[in-house]
Write a protein that holds these residues in place. Structure first.
Motif, short mmCIF file in Angstrom:
data_model
loop_
_atom_site.label_atom_id
_atom_site.label_comp_id
_atom_site.label_asym_id
_atom_site.label_seq_id
_atom_site.Cartn_x
_atom_site.Cartn_y
_atom_site.Cartn_z
N LEU A 77 7.45 -16.63 -39.91
CA LEU A 77 7.93 -16.45 -38.62
C LEU A 77 7.46 -14.89 -38.10
N TRP A 114 15.21 -15.69 -43.51
CA TRP A 114 14.75 -16.93 -42.93
C TRP A 114 13.95 -17.76 -43.85
N LYS A 116 12.26 -22.03 -43.79
CA LYS A 116 12.06 -23.42 -43.05
C LYS A 116 11.19 -24.15 -43.98
N THR A 188 11.20 -28.90 -39.35
CA THR A 188 10.52 -28.47 -38.11
C THR A 188 10.62 -26.95 -37.52
N ASN A 189 12.08 -26.61 -37.71
CA ASN A 189 12.53 -25.21 -37.43
C ASN A 189 12.76 -24.39 -38.51
N TRP A 190 12.49 -22.95 -38.06
CA TRP A 190 13.06 -21.88 -38.71
C TRP A 190 14.40 -21.68 -38.61
N HIS A 191 15.27 -21.33 -39.91
CA HIS A 191 16.78 -21.13 -39.60
C HIS A 191 16.89 -19.67 -40.30
N ASP A 210 21.81 -19.15 -37.93
CA ASP A 210 21.05 -19.14 -36.77
C ASP A 210 21.95 -18.24 -35.81
N GLY A 270 16.00 -16.13 -32.44
CA GLY A 270 15.24 -17.00 -33.07
C GLY A 270 13.90 -16.35 -33.42
#
Length: 336
Positions: A77, A114, A116, A188-191, A210, A270
């Protein structure tokens, strides 16, 4: 029309002389702040920006995390982060013989990180269906231990429907309690995951995902009596009894409960917010009179007197024959 520049500096002031305008500019950046500094109560912060080796603690408290299982680093990230792979194995970062300043069940704490995933948690019972996001244990009360952190996995592990996915913030000691939330993190996404505990009282254990508070727990929730936990002082990133296949970045530990506003700042829509959590202000720029004006040339001068705490990425001048030139008009620039 051409303009010859002696100096190309940065934006925000303009001056018009004989129909020629000088404006210095820089790329704008996000500005955000909190009520108190996020360095207050910071016990450890691991950017995981290394390219190899152990994870340095940039808080100044010298709590370096040991790289276990030859965990590689990868682009994440913010700069680099830890890459624990695509299968649950033996890669993680850890520090043993360390309390992280915790000596009691009632000590306030916060953990921010963070994550993913690279592989979603399978539909399976414990331990196969459980990912240990992080775990911290401390010996207290004459050798008993408390364990706290974040787990993610299949719902059947915690009495929910098989195939559903849950994130659980927990503290297990004499009173075992947890805040949990149904969510499929996916690959798919970073959290941004945050665990906070304010100490004794009602609804003190909170789980943020988030930037939003999604669950909280009362210390009276759950069972009672000392459980069986490792009677050692330690902290692990990406590991509990099982580890988590995925990317990890920007891990912080505080000796206080972060506020909702601070969690929002760390989430930063984000994009994340990295230590040392500098609060940026608008840059200041001065311009001097345009000189040596001819039919086709002029000399413009300007200076950046303050960068506002952010890195200047571009500077220069822009011009036109009206009174309001912008960077969409003629311009000359230089980097940094």
């Amino acid at each position: 029309m051409e303009i010859q520049l002696n100096q190309m500096k940065t934006k925000l002031m303009s001056k018009s002389i004989v129909g020629i305008l000088l404006i210095a500019f820089c790329l704008m950046y996000s500005v955000f702040c909190s009520a108190q500094s996020l360095t207050t109560g910071l016990v450890g912060y691991w950017k995981l920006d290394e390219s190899s080796g152990d994870a340095a603690d940039c808080s100044g408290n010298n709590r370096t995390m040991t790289n276990e299982g030859s965990t590689p680093f990868a682009s994440c990230l913010i700069n680099n982060g830890g890459d624990l792979g695509t299968t649950a194995g033996s890669k993680y970062f850890g520090k043993t013989s360390e309390t992280f300043g915790v000596t009691s069940l009632t000590n306030a704490r916060s953990i921010s990180m963070w994550v993913k995933l690279r592989t979603e948690a399978p539909t399976a019972a414990y331990p196969t269906g459980c990912y240990g996001i992080n775990v911290w244990t401390t010996k207290i009360n004459g050798g008993n231990a408390m364990s706290y952190g974040l787990d993610y996995g299949d719902g059947q592990i915690w009495g929910h429907t098989a195939g559903t996915k849950w994130l659980r913030a927990y503290q297990y000691g004499y009173n075992e309690y947890y805040a949990e939330y149904q969510i499929a993190l996916g690959t798919t996404n970073w959290h941004h995951l945050v665990w906070t505990y304010a100490g004794n009282g009602t609804s003190n254990l909170k789980l943020y995902i988030d930037g939003s508070l999604v669950s909280q727990a009362n210390p009276s929730d759950g069972g009672s009596g000392w459980g069986v936990y490792p009677t050692s002082n330690r902290g692990f990133i990406g590991m509990d009894n099982t580890n988590t296949p995925g990317y990890f970045d920007e891990v912080g530990f505080w000796s206080r409960a972060l506020t909702a506003a601070e969690v929002t700042s760390l989430y930063n829509s984000g994009a994340g917010w990295q230590h040392p959590f500098i609060v940026a202000t608008a840059p200041t720029v001065t311009t001097q009179a345009v000189s040596n004006i001819t039919a086709i040339t002029a000399t413009g001068n300007g200076n950046v007197t303050s960068d506002g705490g952010a890195t200047i990425t571009e500077r220069g001048v822009c011009w036109n024959t009206s009174s309001t030139p912008t960077t969409a008009d003629n311009k000359a620039t230089s980097a940094g």
